[in-house]
Scaffold this motif. Structure first.
Motif, mmCIF file in Angstrom:
data_model
loop_
_atom_site.group_PDB
_atom_site.id
_atom_site.type_symbol
_atom_site.label_atom_id
_atom_site.label_comp_id
_atom_site.label_asym_id
_atom_site.label_seq_id
_atom_site.Cartn_x
_atom_site.Cartn_y
_atom_site.Cartn_z
ATOM 1 N N UNK A 34 -0.038 16.273 1.136
ATOM 2 C CA UNK A 34 -1.365 16.636 0.640
ATOM 3 C C UNK A 34 -1.501 16.212 -0.810
ATOM 4 N N UNK A 35 -2.404 15.323 -1.168
ATOM 5 C CA UNK A 35 -3.237 14.544 -0.249
ATOM 6 C C UNK A 35 -2.428 13.427 0.391
ATOM 7 N N UNK A 36 -2.881 12.939 1.547
ATOM 8 C CA UNK A 36 -2.121 11.883 2.215
ATOM 9 C C UNK A 36 -2.057 10.618 1.373
ATOM 10 N N UNK B 26 2.589 15.764 -4.994
ATOM 11 C CA UNK B 26 1.742 16.269 -3.917
ATOM 12 C C UNK B 26 1.433 17.733 -4.184
ATOM 13 N N UNK C 208 -8.146 1.136 18.563
ATOM 14 C CA UNK C 208 -8.102 2.578 18.295
ATOM 15 C C UNK C 208 -8.853 2.939 17.017
ATOM 16 N N UNK C 209 -8.696 2.123 15.980
ATOM 17 C CA UNK C 209 -9.339 2.443 14.717
ATOM 18 C C UNK C 209 -10.856 2.309 14.828
ATOM 19 N N UNK D 231 -4.849 6.711 16.299
ATOM 20 C CA UNK D 231 -6.243 6.871 16.729
ATOM 21 C C UNK D 231 -7.174 7.337 15.631
ATOM 22 N N UNK D 232 -6.847 6.972 14.382
ATOM 23 C CA UNK D 232 -7.727 7.314 13.279
ATOM 24 C C UNK D 232 -7.567 8.734 12.762
ATOM 25 N N UNK D 233 -6.634 9.491 13.327
ATOM 26 C CA UNK D 233 -6.443 10.882 12.915
ATOM 27 C C UNK D 233 -5.413 10.946 11.782
ATOM 28 N N UNK D 234 -5.928 11.007 10.569
ATOM 29 C CA UNK D 234 -5.050 10.959 9.395
ATOM 30 C C UNK D 234 -4.086 12.134 9.348
ATOM 31 N N UNK D 235 -4.490 13.252 9.937
ATOM 32 C CA UNK D 235 -3.625 14.437 9.922
ATOM 33 C C UNK D 235 -2.324 14.184 10.683
ATOM 34 N N UNK E 101 -1.319 6.317 0.989
ATOM 35 C CA UNK E 101 -1.752 5.118 1.728
ATOM 36 C C UNK E 101 -0.556 4.288 2.190
ATOM 37 N N UNK F 241 -2.876 4.106 10.756
ATOM 38 C CA UNK F 241 -4.094 4.836 11.116
ATOM 39 C C UNK F 241 -4.571 4.405 12.500
ATOM 40 N N UNK F 242 -4.357 3.142 12.811
ATOM 41 C CA UNK F 242 -4.741 2.610 14.128
ATOM 42 C C UNK F 242 -3.901 3.273 15.226
ATOM 43 N N UNK G 67 5.809 2.916 -5.733
ATOM 44 C CA UNK G 67 4.815 1.956 -5.271
ATOM 45 C C UNK G 67 3.904 1.519 -6.424
ATOM 46 N N UNK G 68 3.586 2.490 -7.304
ATOM 47 C CA UNK G 68 2.743 2.142 -8.453
ATOM 48 C C UNK G 68 3.431 1.123 -9.345
ATOM 49 N N UNK H 166 -8.430 18.166 -6.917
ATOM 50 C CA UNK H 166 -8.339 16.710 -6.913
ATOM 51 C C UNK H 166 -9.165 16.080 -8.045
ATOM 52 N N UNK I 246 5.646 7.129 -3.837
ATOM 53 C CA UNK I 246 4.310 6.797 -4.364
ATOM 54 C C UNK I 246 4.430 6.317 -5.815
ATOM 55 N N UNK J 84 -11.566 8.399 21.688
ATOM 56 C CA UNK J 84 -10.776 7.215 21.333
ATOM 57 C C UNK J 84 -10.026 6.698 22.556
ATOM 58 N N UNK K 250 -10.251 4.431 0.867
ATOM 59 C CA UNK K 250 -8.828 4.147 0.679
ATOM 60 C C UNK K 250 -8.617 2.787 0.037
ATOM 61 N N UNK L 44 -4.398 6.485 -7.070
ATOM 62 C CA UNK L 44 -3.986 6.050 -8.395
ATOM 63 C C UNK L 44 -5.059 5.191 -9.056
ATOM 64 N N UNK M 281 -12.079 5.168 16.782
ATOM 65 C CA UNK M 281 -12.104 6.375 15.965
ATOM 66 C C UNK M 281 -13.346 6.392 15.079
#
Lengths: 455, 335
Positions: free
Chosen positions: B222-224, B137, A290-291, B212-216, B226, B208-209, B266-267, A359, B263, A280, A177, A104, A294
């Motif tokens: 889509x898109x992810x 999305x 972990x972060x 293990x940092x894998x956003x998927x 925050x 994200x922590x 949140x805005x 996007x 979302x 990781x 982000x 946003x 990564x």
């Protein structure tokens, strides 16, 4: 050594099959399997190679064929520079004042999509657009310039560092982000660039150290448009690349261009994700968060991507050297590096095309309220992303076409340069067997990476 | 002169940026509904039903009322957990024989069985499922699902046990059409899902922590987004809207857009409330079962929204299909 190189070349030629084994995922709507696309692309390259050997006996691109078309008025440069400054100011303010949510906020969208990806397409199509709009050059013109001598041994190494750090910020850091953090980095880069411009002079730093200027200039060399001394002219497509000078660091710069996109593609697939998860886990077991773990894994991946591309190119150069001609490794490496630029271009184009088309539309509504203040400056704040503007079922075909065109362009550039360097057609063609292997390898890698996003 | 002009433009942006700061007005959600085929007008009419348009339940059974309306559409319940005592949000859709949604002023009647005296009419205003376009999305923006709104009524049940539900919709020609469904009402004590007034379980939601940092693994949208703070870290310190949903694995407009609505909220309210989206399935694989936070909340379905105030107490709980208005009303309960 020769046997090892030959074995490696054979391996490269077999990559379409190997790629399939690593997960080329067949998309249901495709009439033929993806691995067949890879073989077809390789076949196109091989046919192109032999066509060049027969039909292109003299160098054609080495000769400067620029022709003046239009004198650019002085005010236009001032205007584009001012627009560049305005966009930089808006972006930095948006990062601090706008929404804390990246989706946003104007700043991440503008920096990471419009600027970073969009400018590549603009450069290829229209020439060095970035040079005209660069806020750093415009601001630099307003500041004193000490014009201290630039150490030649530095070459493009500062730009290599700048490009790698930017891609690290984009792909690894997670700063994208956090709009405020992202524009703080942009502000830091701005200050660093202005300081370097004051010290070395705007033109010198733009040519050697300013990462974005070097990056977009390389793509702009593919364009038919070029501005020289305030005059807009036209030349052959790709015509600017043979004129690329061999400043130190150029080879690695191009490897970073391709290698970082390679990692971005790889990181979206299950192969990398599984590997990264293991890394990781291992780092977590020794007390690393972990972060952080990564990000360490991704940083290693980024380096690995660059190393893979550099190693692959080195292999092709070593092979070319082995055919004779008495050319040094440095001569060959710097002599053929310009041929990798179209590959870098199609890696970006194929990988980020839909990202830019879809996007990138976010900028339409974000531009009406860049600071998240409830404005509607252009009446577009209630628009959204139209996923119907580009038929997604055609994406794969466009990607394959781009990859093939880019690699054929690379073959043409390399063949043309070989004719100049070797001065003997037979020797030049023999040296290009190795470059063919490199090109087929890069093609297969590109298609495999694109397929990774679906695995 | 030109440089001065450009400078003024920059300054005007900067000055304008220093002013303002009001909440962004999401506007009327009905404006987000496409205007084609009169759908927007139908949804607009459906969003403000008038009790006078529906038969009174006074001294009549559910069958009596059903006899006064035409049958035809099907009633698709979009919420499944009903408790007594207390008010329940009953979400549902009316689906015509052509498979398309039926929109018009709607009310519901309930009774322990069709032959028992009915209660109602409970007004069921249509609540728009579509966010402002910028918050949609890819899943929501590319779906062919024709559902743009869901009906929701606030209903109180006297007793536990089975209930019959009759939903009645007034067509544009003035005629009434109805459809029935069966539900089960449980006692508040028997329902394991945390209720309004309860302390929210202090669950560790994924960040994200933690993945293990894998956003998927963190977000299938889509898109992810925050919206991935750890609930346990913020609950009790700041109001929280905790959403359990999986946009990718539930792509219909019933649950897909809920993360988009979050979302959008949140805005608007993000400076006063933390919005958290928790994915549903382990590794986003339906075969692997639900993730730990859902187990700790004892959720039998998805999506669910829990709004928790700054003291950690649940102030609103919504299940199933959630529209923009219902989501916003829920958010306001904790501010």
């Amino acid at each position: 050594m020769r046997r090892a190189l030959a074995a490696a070349l054979v391996l490269a030629l077999l990559v379409p099959g190997a790629a399939e084994a690593h997960g080329l995922v067949q998309r249901q709507q495709l009439p033929i399997p993806q691995w067949l696309f890879a073989w077809a692309a390789a076949a196109v390259l091989v046919i192109s190679f032999f066509a060049l050997a027969v039909l292109w006996p003299q160098p054609r691109l080495e000769r400067d064929a620029w022709r003046e078309r239009w004198r650019v008025p002085g005010w236009l440069g001032v205007l584009t520079g001012a627009i560049g400054i305005l966009l930089l100011v808006v972006t930095i303010l948006a990062g601090y004042l706008g929404s804390g949510t990246a989706l946003d906020n104007w700043a991440p969208t503008f920096l990471l999509i419009t600027f970073w990806v969009g400018m590549v397409f603009a450069s290829i199509l229209f020439g060095d657009v970035y040079r005209a709009f660069s806020p750093f050059r415009a601001l630099g013109a307003l500041l004193p310039q000490l014009n201290r001598p630039y150490p030649e041994r530095l070459g493009r190494w500062p730009a290599v560092a700048g490009l790698f750090v930017f891609t690290w910020v984009e792909l690894v850091s997670g700063w994208g982000e956090d709009p405020a953090l992202l524009v703080t980095a942009a502000l830091g880069y701005t200050l660093l660039t202005l300081a370097a411009q004051v010290w070395f002079g705007v033109e010198t730093w733009t040519r050697r150290g300013e990462a974005f200027a070097v990056y977009f200039d390389l793509f702009a060399r593919m364009s038919v448009f070029e501005v020289r001394d305030g005059r807009l002219g036209t030349r052959r497509a790709l015509g600017g690349l043979p004129r690329l000078d061999d400043a130190p660091g150029t080879v690695l710069f191009v490897c970073v261009m391709i290698g970082t996109v390679t990692f971005d593609g790889l990181s979206q697939g299950s192969l990398w994700r599984d590997f990264a998860a293991d890394v990781v886990d291992s780092l977590e077991s020794v007390g690393v968060g972990a972060l952080t773990a990564s990000r360490i894994a991704s940083t290693l991946g980024l380096l690995l991507g660059v190393a893979l591309v550099a190693g692959f190119y080195r292999l092709g150069i070593e092979g070319a050297r082995s055919v004779g001609g008495g050319l040094s490794q440095h001569k060959l490496e710097s002599g053929f590096v310009h041929s990798l630029v179209p590959i870098a271009a199609v890696y970006v184009a194929a990988h980020y095309l839909t990202f830019l088309i879809f996007e990138g539309q976010a900028l339409i509504y974000l531009s009406s309220d860049p600071f998240g203040q409830g404005w509607d400056l252009f009446g577009t704040v209630n628009s959204g992303i139209d996923y119907g503007v580009f038929p997604q079922e055609h994406t794969w075909y466009v990607q394959v076409a781009l990859v093939v065109i880019g690699h054929v362009a690379a073959l043409i550039l390399a063949h043309d340069r070989a004719l100049t360097l070797y001065g003997d057609t037979r020797l030049a063609v023999r040296s290009q067997y190795w470059m063919l292997g490199v090109m087929v390898g890069f093609t297969s890698l590109a298609l495999w990476l694109l397929a990774q996003s679906g695995s | 002169m030109l440089r001065l002009g450009c400078l003024l433009i920059v300054l005007s942006f900067a000055l304008a940026a220093c002013g303002g700061g009001d909440e962004q007005d999401a506007g009327d959600p009905v404006a987000n509904v496409p205007s084609e085929n009169g759908i927007r007008e139908a949804v607009k009419a459906a969003s403000t039903p008038d009790a006078a348009a529906f038969p009174s339940a006074e001294g009549r059974t559910l069958d009596d009322i059903r006899g006064e309306v035409e049958s035809g559409p099907d009633l698709a319940m979009a919420s499944s957990v009903f408790i007594t005592p207390g008010e329940n949000r009953m979400a549902f859709g009316m689906i015509g024989q052509d498979g398309l949604p039926v929109y018009g002023p709607t009310a519901v009647y309930v009774a322990p069985d069709p032959g028992s005296p009915a209660e109602g009419p409970f007004m069921a205003p249509a609540d728009v499922l579509l966010t402002q376009p910028r918050y949609r999305s890819k899943q929501a923006a590319t779906t062919d699902d024709p559902f743009v709104a869901v009906y929701a009524a606030d209903v109180r049940f006297e007793n536990e046990g089975p209930y019959s539900v009759l939903a009645v919709t007034k067509r544009s020609d003035g005629g009434l059409v109805g459809a029935t469904a069966e539900i089960t009402v449980s006692s508040k004590e028997a329902s394991p899902v945390p209720a309004v007034g309860d302390k929210a379980p202090k669950v560790q939601t994924d960040t994200l922590e933690s993945v293990g940092g894998d956003e998927a693994l963190l977000d299938t949208r889509e898109p992810p987004s925050d919206m991935h703070a750890n609930f346990a870290d913020v609950v009790g310190k700041k109001p929280v809207a905790l959403l359990f949903a999986t946009p990718q694995l539930c792509q219909t407009l019933v649950c897909g857009p809920v993360a988009d609505i979050a979302l959008q909220m949140q805005a608007k309210y993000g400076d006063r409330m933390t919005f958290i989206h928790q994915e549903v399935y382990v590794d986003n694989d339906v075969q692997k079962g639900v993730r730990e936070p859902l187990k700790q909340f004892n959720l039998p379905s998805e999506p669910w929204l829990f709004v928790v105030d700054a003291d950690g107490k649940i102030t609103a709980r919504l299940e199933g299909s959630i529209g923009v208005a219902a989501f916003e009303d829920a958010v306001k309960t904790a501010l």
